[in-house]
Structures are given as C-alpha cells and as structure tokens.
Write a protein that holds these residues in place. Structure first.
Motif, short mmCIF file in Angstrom:
data_model
loop_
_atom_site.label_atom_id
_atom_site.label_comp_id
_atom_site.label_asym_id
_atom_site.label_seq_id
_atom_site.Cartn_x
_atom_site.Cartn_y
_atom_site.Cartn_z
N LYS A 153 1.64 4.84 14.22
CA LYS A 153 1.58 3.41 14.51
C LYS A 153 2.92 2.72 14.25
CE LYS A 153 -2.73 2.82 15.84
NZ LYS A 153 -3.67 1.94 15.14
N LEU A 154 3.95 3.49 13.88
CA LEU A 154 5.27 2.92 13.60
C LEU A 154 6.34 3.60 14.44
CD1 LEU A 154 7.31 1.21 11.88
CD2 LEU A 154 7.35 3.15 10.28
N THR A 155 7.23 2.80 15.02
CA THR A 155 8.45 3.30 15.66
C THR A 155 9.64 2.55 15.07
OG1 THR A 155 7.25 3.70 17.73
CG2 THR A 155 9.65 3.72 17.83
N VAL A 156 10.65 3.30 14.66
CA VAL A 156 11.87 2.72 14.11
C VAL A 156 12.98 2.91 15.13
CG1 VAL A 156 13.57 2.77 12.24
CG2 VAL A 156 11.15 3.19 11.73
N TYR A 157 13.52 1.80 15.62
CA TYR A 157 14.61 1.83 16.59
C TYR A 157 15.91 1.45 15.89
CZ TYR A 157 10.86 1.52 20.09
OH TYR A 157 9.73 1.75 20.86
N GLY A 158 16.92 2.29 16.01
CA GLY A 158 18.25 1.95 15.54
C GLY A 158 19.13 1.64 16.74
N MET A 159 19.83 0.51 16.70
CA MET A 159 20.68 0.13 17.81
C MET A 159 22.08 -0.16 17.29
SD MET A 159 20.15 -2.90 20.65
CE MET A 159 18.44 -2.44 20.85
N GLY A 160 23.05 0.62 17.75
CA GLY A 160 24.43 0.43 17.33
C GLY A 160 25.21 -0.37 18.35
N ILE A 161 25.86 -1.43 17.89
CA ILE A 161 26.71 -2.23 18.75
C ILE A 161 28.13 -2.14 18.20
CG2 ILE A 161 26.04 -4.33 17.47
CD1 ILE A 161 26.64 -5.95 19.98
N GLY A 162 29.06 -1.68 19.01
CA GLY A 162 30.42 -1.49 18.55
C GLY A 162 31.13 -0.43 19.37
N ALA A 163 32.42 -0.32 19.16
CA ALA A 163 33.24 0.60 19.93
C ALA A 163 32.84 2.04 19.68
CB ALA A 163 34.71 0.39 19.59
N ARG A 164 33.14 2.88 20.66
CA ARG A 164 32.89 4.31 20.50
C ARG A 164 33.65 4.81 19.28
NH1 ARG A 164 30.91 7.75 24.06
NH2 ARG A 164 31.15 6.23 25.74
N GLY A 165 33.00 5.60 18.48
CA GLY A 165 33.61 6.09 17.25
C GLY A 165 33.23 5.29 16.03
N ALA A 166 32.56 4.15 16.21
CA ALA A 166 32.06 3.39 15.07
C ALA A 166 31.06 4.24 14.29
CB ALA A 166 31.42 2.08 15.53
N GLU A 167 30.95 3.96 13.00
CA GLU A 167 30.14 4.82 12.14
C GLU A 167 28.68 4.37 12.12
OE1 GLU A 167 31.87 5.88 8.34
OE2 GLU A 167 33.78 5.07 8.99
N PHE A 168 27.83 5.18 12.77
CA PHE A 168 26.41 4.88 12.81
C PHE A 168 25.58 6.01 12.20
CE2 PHE A 168 28.04 2.45 16.56
CZ PHE A 168 27.78 1.18 16.06
N ASP A 169 26.21 6.84 11.41
CA ASP A 169 25.49 7.97 10.81
C ASP A 169 24.30 7.50 9.98
OD1 ASP A 169 27.29 9.63 11.99
OD2 ASP A 169 28.42 10.11 10.17
#
Length: 260
Positions: A153-169
C-alpha cells in the motif's frame, strides 16, 4: 517532500526562475491538474500533504483534498517560496511518518486490505546535509518502518532535479529500502529539463490514478467484492474536559473486500 534548501534558488531549469519555481510548477500542473482533468465529474478521495525541507521539515499543506483549491495554493507557493539554508532529509521523513501514523490510529479498526494507499514523493536537488551515520540509519529506519507497516500500500518515489553527475545516491538508497521492506520504490533523475520534470510528475500521477481505480473498483479479475460496513471513529480532545479523549462516530463508510 519538496526540497527548499538554498541550492533550490539556482536559476538553471529552462523556462523557470529557479529549481524551486520549476518543482512547484510541475507539481501543480503535472501532478494535481493532471489528475483533476482526468477525473471528470468523479469525486476524488485523495488527501495531499506537502512538506518543505530545509534545516527542518515544515508543513506547507496538511492533508488537504486533491482539488482546484489545492492547485491554486501550490501555484501561489511557486511565487512566494523562499528556499534557504541546508536540506536535512531525516526531519522531513519523520514528519511524513507522523502523518501516516495519525491516519493509522484512525483506521486501526480496518482490515489491512481496507486501509488507504500512500505515495511519498521526495524531490531534492542533491545529497542531504544531515550526513552522519546516525542520520543515514534514521532515514532508512523511517522508510523501513513505513514499508513494513503498509506493504504494497506504499510507494516511495525519489525525484532528482539537478545536473547530470549530481549526487543522488542517498535518494536512491531510500527508494531501494522501500523495495527491501516490502513496498515499492522508484527513482527518477529529471535533470534540469522542464520537460523531464513534467514527465516525471505526470508518470507519478498516472500511477496514483491506476492505484486509486484498482482500490475503488467493485470488481477485479471478474470476482465480485463483498460490501462491508465500517463506522470510522476518531479521537478528539475536549478543552472543557481538560484534554480527556472522547470517541465519537463520524459516519458509516463502505469498504470492499474479496469474498473468500
């Protein structure tokens, strides 16, 4: 959860004054309006909470209906938001967990299959400012608890906004934790393209609409669902009773369950 740290002031998203301006614009047009346009005359039952993330997490919108009033409120916030300081992931995740826990107290008498579905959308333009091992474990524990409790019943969406190579680990780790603990996790790097940001929010809106349809339909796979009556009861604090808790019935609510 919308990143409102100082870096969101950067004016590098085509067609928008800042990253913050782009985030709220896409949220209003491609998430809220997208669903409202396809709704037609149907009434949506969704509630939306928006948490702004900087040094602390703070509520901009708390459990408001998905409607055109919300759309206008978000567009106004697009103009008035003032990103500042650092982005602490954990504080905002803790707030999101409190919202769900409050709901679960209300729905405590419902069978598990009858509780609502939840989507947590976490938009950020980079790595968190709360960088200690304790902070990282704290974030994973919040997602783990929510995923273990809500399951599919849960979905977690991560959305990264930023230049390629930005740290979204770290953002990707959170969506991965949702998968590990029995929910769904999905990460998207929208980059600095307004079109990609629009597509990302539109995709989430489509997914939420599909989930809503599945939950509200009276049939699935040709099987009839058995109608079941609940009376939702919520707690309230009566000032005259010096904070003592009273319980009162709100109204009869229909829910659906598969007939075994």
């Amino acid at each position: 959860i919308v990143d409102q740290s100082g870096s969101m002031r950067a004016a590098d998203v085509n067609g928008f004054r800042s990253r913050s301006h782009a985030a709220y614009g896409a949220l209003a047009l491609d998430y809220v309006a997208e669903q409202l346009y396809h709704r037609g005359d149907d009434t949506l039952v969704d509630a939306v909470t928006i948490i702004e993330m900087n040094d602390v997490g703070s509520f901009f919108v708390y459990r408001e209906p998905l409607d055109w009033l919300l759309f206008n409120k978000i567009l106004d916030r697009q103009r008035t938001a003032k990103p500042r300081s650092h982005g602490h992931y954990l504080n905002s995740l803790v707030l999101a967990e409190k919202v769900v826990k409050a709901d679960m107290e209300t729905f405590s008498d419902l069978d598990k299959e009858d509780i609502p579905a939840y989507a947590i959308v976490f938009l950020s333009d980079g790595k968190p400012s709360d960088k200690t091992d304790a902070d990282e474990w704290g974030r994973l524990e919040v997602v783990g608890r929510l995923s273990s409790q809500l399951g599919d019943k849960l979905t977690v969406y991560g959305m990264g906004i930023g230049a390629r190579g930005a740290e979204f680990d770290h953002l990707q780790t959170l969506t991965g934790a949702a998968d590990d603990f029995g929910s769904q996790g999905q990460f998207t790097h929208a980059g600095l393209s307004s079109a990609s940001l629009s597509t990302a929010f539109s995709s989430i809106a489509t997914s939420v609409t599909t989930t809503r349809t599945e939950l509200l339909t009276a049939k699935d796979g040709g099987k009839e669902k058995t109608k079941k009556q609940y009376t939702l009861v919520r707690k309230r604090s009566d000032a005259k009773a010096r904070g003592t808790q009273s319980r009162f019935a709100e109204k009869g609510v229909s829910r659906w369950k598969y007939d075994p």
